[in-house]
Design a protein around this motif. Structure first.
Motif, PDB file in Angstrom:
ATOM      1  N   GLY A 136       0.814  -1.214   0.000  1.00  0.00           N
ATOM      2  CA  GLY A 136       0.000   0.000   0.000  1.00  0.00           C
ATOM      3  C   GLY A 136       0.844   1.259   0.000  1.00  0.00           C
ATOM      4  O   GLY A 136       0.552   2.212  -0.734  1.00  0.00           O
ATOM      5  N   THR A 137       1.910   1.270   0.802  1.00  0.00           N
ATOM      6  CA  THR A 137       2.771   2.455   0.798  1.00  0.00           C
ATOM      7  C   THR A 137       3.550   2.552  -0.509  1.00  0.00           C
ATOM      8  O   THR A 137       3.827   3.660  -0.972  1.00  0.00           O
ATOM      9  CB  THR A 137       3.731   2.484   2.010  1.00  0.00           C
ATOM     10  N   ASP A 138       3.867   1.413  -1.112  1.00  0.00           N
ATOM     11  CA  ASP A 138       4.540   1.419  -2.422  1.00  0.00           C
ATOM     12  C   ASP A 138       3.673   2.073  -3.499  1.00  0.00           C
ATOM     13  O   ASP A 138       4.193   2.616  -4.461  1.00  0.00           O
ATOM     14  CB  ASP A 138       4.905   0.003  -2.872  1.00  0.00           C
ATOM     15  N   ILE A 139       2.354   1.990  -3.338  1.00  0.00           N
ATOM     16  CA  ILE A 139       1.469   2.606  -4.339  1.00  0.00           C
ATOM     17  C   ILE A 139       0.970   3.972  -3.852  1.00  0.00           C
ATOM     18  O   ILE A 139      -0.056   4.464  -4.303  1.00  0.00           O
ATOM     19  CB  ILE A 139       0.305   1.672  -4.742  1.00  0.00           C
ATOM     20  N   ASN A 140       1.736   4.528  -2.920  1.00  0.00           N
ATOM     21  CA  ASN A 140       1.527   5.902  -2.452  1.00  0.00           C
ATOM     22  C   ASN A 140       0.323   6.112  -1.545  1.00  0.00           C
ATOM     23  O   ASN A 140      -0.197   7.230  -1.462  1.00  0.00           O
ATOM     24  CB  ASN A 140       1.492   6.887  -3.626  1.00  0.00           C
ATOM     25  N   LEU A 141      -0.092   5.083  -0.848  1.00  0.00           N
ATOM     26  CA  LEU A 141      -1.073   5.281   0.214  1.00  0.00           C
ATOM     27  C   LEU A 141      -0.325   5.753   1.450  1.00  0.00           C
ATOM     28  O   LEU A 141       0.839   5.408   1.649  1.00  0.00           O
ATOM     29  CB  LEU A 141      -1.803   3.971   0.527  1.00  0.00           C
ATOM     30  N   THR A 142      -0.990   6.516   2.287  1.00  0.00           N
ATOM     31  CA  THR A 142      -0.354   6.894   3.548  1.00  0.00           C
ATOM     32  C   THR A 142      -0.176   5.621   4.376  1.00  0.00           C
ATOM     33  O   THR A 142      -0.924   4.645   4.198  1.00  0.00           O
ATOM     34  CB  THR A 142      -1.221   7.899   4.338  1.00  0.00           C
ATOM     35  N   PRO A 143       0.786   5.611   5.282  1.00  0.00           N
ATOM     36  CA  PRO A 143       0.967   4.416   6.116  1.00  0.00           C
ATOM     37  C   PRO A 143      -0.304   4.003   6.858  1.00  0.00           C
ATOM     38  O   PRO A 143      -0.594   2.809   6.974  1.00  0.00           O
ATOM     39  CB  PRO A 143       2.078   4.824   7.088  1.00  0.00           C
ATOM     40  N   LYS A 178     -11.488  -9.948  -6.462  1.00  0.00           N
ATOM     41  CA  LYS A 178     -11.647  -8.850  -7.434  1.00  0.00           C
ATOM     42  C   LYS A 178     -11.892  -7.530  -6.709  1.00  0.00           C
ATOM     43  O   LYS A 178     -11.368  -6.489  -7.104  1.00  0.00           O
ATOM     44  CB  LYS A 178     -12.793  -9.159  -8.399  1.00  0.00           C
ATOM     45  N   HIS A 179     -12.676  -7.574  -5.638  1.00  0.00           N
ATOM     46  CA  HIS A 179     -12.920  -6.371  -4.838  1.00  0.00           C
ATOM     47  C   HIS A 179     -11.614  -5.859  -4.229  1.00  0.00           C
ATOM     48  O   HIS A 179     -11.344  -4.645  -4.227  1.00  0.00           O
ATOM     49  CB  HIS A 179     -13.946  -6.662  -3.740  1.00  0.00           C
ATOM     50  N   ILE A 180     -10.798  -6.765  -3.710  1.00  0.00           N
ATOM     51  CA  ILE A 180      -9.498  -6.380  -3.135  1.00  0.00           C
ATOM     52  C   ILE A 180      -8.625  -5.722  -4.201  1.00  0.00           C
ATOM     53  O   ILE A 180      -8.024  -4.672  -3.965  1.00  0.00           O
ATOM     54  CB  ILE A 180      -8.801  -7.605  -2.498  1.00  0.00           C
ATOM     55  N   GLU A 181      -8.577  -6.332  -5.362  1.00  0.00           N
ATOM     56  CA  GLU A 181      -7.790  -5.764  -6.468  1.00  0.00           C
ATOM     57  C   GLU A 181      -8.261  -4.352  -6.796  1.00  0.00           C
ATOM     58  O   GLU A 181      -7.453  -3.421  -6.895  1.00  0.00           O
ATOM     59  CB  GLU A 181      -7.899  -6.673  -7.693  1.00  0.00           C
ATOM     60  N   ASN A 182      -9.557  -4.186  -6.957  1.00  0.00           N
ATOM     61  CA  ASN A 182     -10.107  -2.858  -7.276  1.00  0.00           C
ATOM     62  C   ASN A 182      -9.841  -1.870  -6.147  1.00  0.00           C
ATOM     63  O   ASN A 182      -9.564  -0.696  -6.400  1.00  0.00           O
ATOM     64  CB  ASN A 182     -11.615  -2.945  -7.551  1.00  0.00           C
ATOM     65  N   ASN A 183      -9.938  -2.327  -4.925  1.00  0.00           N
ATOM     66  CA  ASN A 183      -9.730  -1.459  -3.771  1.00  0.00           C
ATOM     67  C   ASN A 183      -8.310  -0.866  -3.748  1.00  0.00           C
ATOM     68  O   ASN A 183      -8.128   0.287  -3.395  1.00  0.00           O
ATOM     69  CB  ASN A 183     -10.018  -2.245  -2.492  1.00  0.00           C
ATOM     70  N   TYR A 184      -7.341  -1.665  -4.136  1.00  0.00           N
ATOM     71  CA  TYR A 184      -5.965  -1.176  -4.166  1.00  0.00           C
ATOM     72  C   TYR A 184      -5.645  -0.370  -5.423  1.00  0.00           C
ATOM     73  O   TYR A 184      -4.974   0.649  -5.350  1.00  0.00           O
ATOM     74  CB  TYR A 184      -4.960  -2.345  -4.070  1.00  0.00           C
ATOM     75  N   LEU A 185      -6.110  -0.846  -6.557  1.00  0.00           N
ATOM     76  CA  LEU A 185      -5.676  -0.247  -7.818  1.00  0.00           C
ATOM     77  C   LEU A 185      -6.499   0.956  -8.236  1.00  0.00           C
ATOM     78  O   LEU A 185      -6.081   1.728  -9.092  1.00  0.00           O
ATOM     79  CB  LEU A 185      -5.675  -1.299  -8.929  1.00  0.00           C
TER      80      LEU A 185
END
Length: 187
Positions: A136-143, A178-185
Motif C-alpha cells: 500500500g505504501t509502495d502505491i503511495n497510500l499513507t501508512p 476482485k474487490h481487493i484488487e479494485n480497492n488497491y488499484l
C-alpha cells in the motif's frame, strides 16, 4: 537406509488437508495416518511429539509457501503494482483452491488449539498485514491507510472463505479477490 515411501511434501500436503477439514481437536491419529498412508508408528517416528508437531510442521510449511509465492509476488518491485497485486492474488487463489479450501490458520485457531498455536497464528497474520501495508505504501497510500487496507484485506480473504463454505458458493471468494484488487488499484 531404506528410501522413504512417501515424500515429505506429500505428507505435509496430506496432513494439511486433515487439519483444514477437521481442525486440531477433530483430527485423530487415525485420520492423519490414513491421509498420509503411514502407520501411526511411522508418523510418531517422523513426528516424535505427535499431533502437535504435525500441526506445527503444517503451519511452517504453509508459512514457507506463502512467503515464496504470495509475499514474493507482492514484493517484486520489478513488476508494476498491478502485476504484483494480480500475481499475489493468483497465489491466494492457489493457496485456497479458488475458495474450496479452509484456511489452516482458522482451522487451528479453535478451542484449545489456539492456546497451542496462537503465537504462530498471530505472527502469520501480522506478517500478512505487514506485507500488504508495504504494498500500500509502495502505491503511495499513507501508512495509516495502507495498514487499514491491509487489515481489511486479511478480513475479507478470511471472511469470504467462511461465507463460501457456509453458502456453498465459491464464486464469493473470487468476487472478494476482485474487490481487493479494485480497492488497491482504484484508490
Amino acid at each position: 537406509m531404506r528410501p522413504q515411501k512417501v515424500l515429505d511434501i506429500e505428507i505435509l500436503t496430506s496432513l494439511t488437508k486433515v487439519f483444514r477439514a477437521k481442525g486440531y481437536e477433530g483430527a485423530s491419529l487415525k485420520d492423519l495416518s490414513d491421509a498420509t498412508g503411514l502407520k501411526k508408528a511411522s508418523l510418531y517416528h517422523r513426528f516424535p511429539n505427535g499431533k502437535k508437531e504435525m500441526a506445527e510442521a503444517v503451519l511452517n510449511h504453509i508459512d514457507v509457501w506463502v512467503k515464496a509465492h504470495i509475499f514474493q509476488a507482492l514484493n517484486n518491485t520489478e513488476n508494476t503494482a498491478e502485476v504484483r497485486l494480480k500475481n499475489a492474488l493468483k497465489e491466494v487463489r492457489n493457496l485456497y483452491d479458488k475458495g474450496n479450501e479452509t484456511c489452516v490458520l482458522r482451522a487451528l485457531s479453535m478451542q484449545s488449539s489456539l492456546e497451542l498455536f496462537g503465537s504462530h497464528i498471530e505472527s502469520a497474520m501480522t506478517e500478512w498485514i505487514t506485507v500488504f501495508t508495504k504494498f500500500g505504501t509502495d502505491i503511495n497510500l499513507t501508512p495509516e491507510i495502507a495498514k487499514a487496507k491491509a487489515i481489511q484485506t486479511l478480513i475479507e480473504i478470511q471472511g469470504s472463505l467462511i461465507v463460501c463454505k457456509g453458502l456453498n458458493n465459491i464464486a464469493l471468494f473470487e468476487n472478494t479477490l476482485k474487490h481487493i484488487e479494485n480497492n488497491y488499484l482504484k484508490h
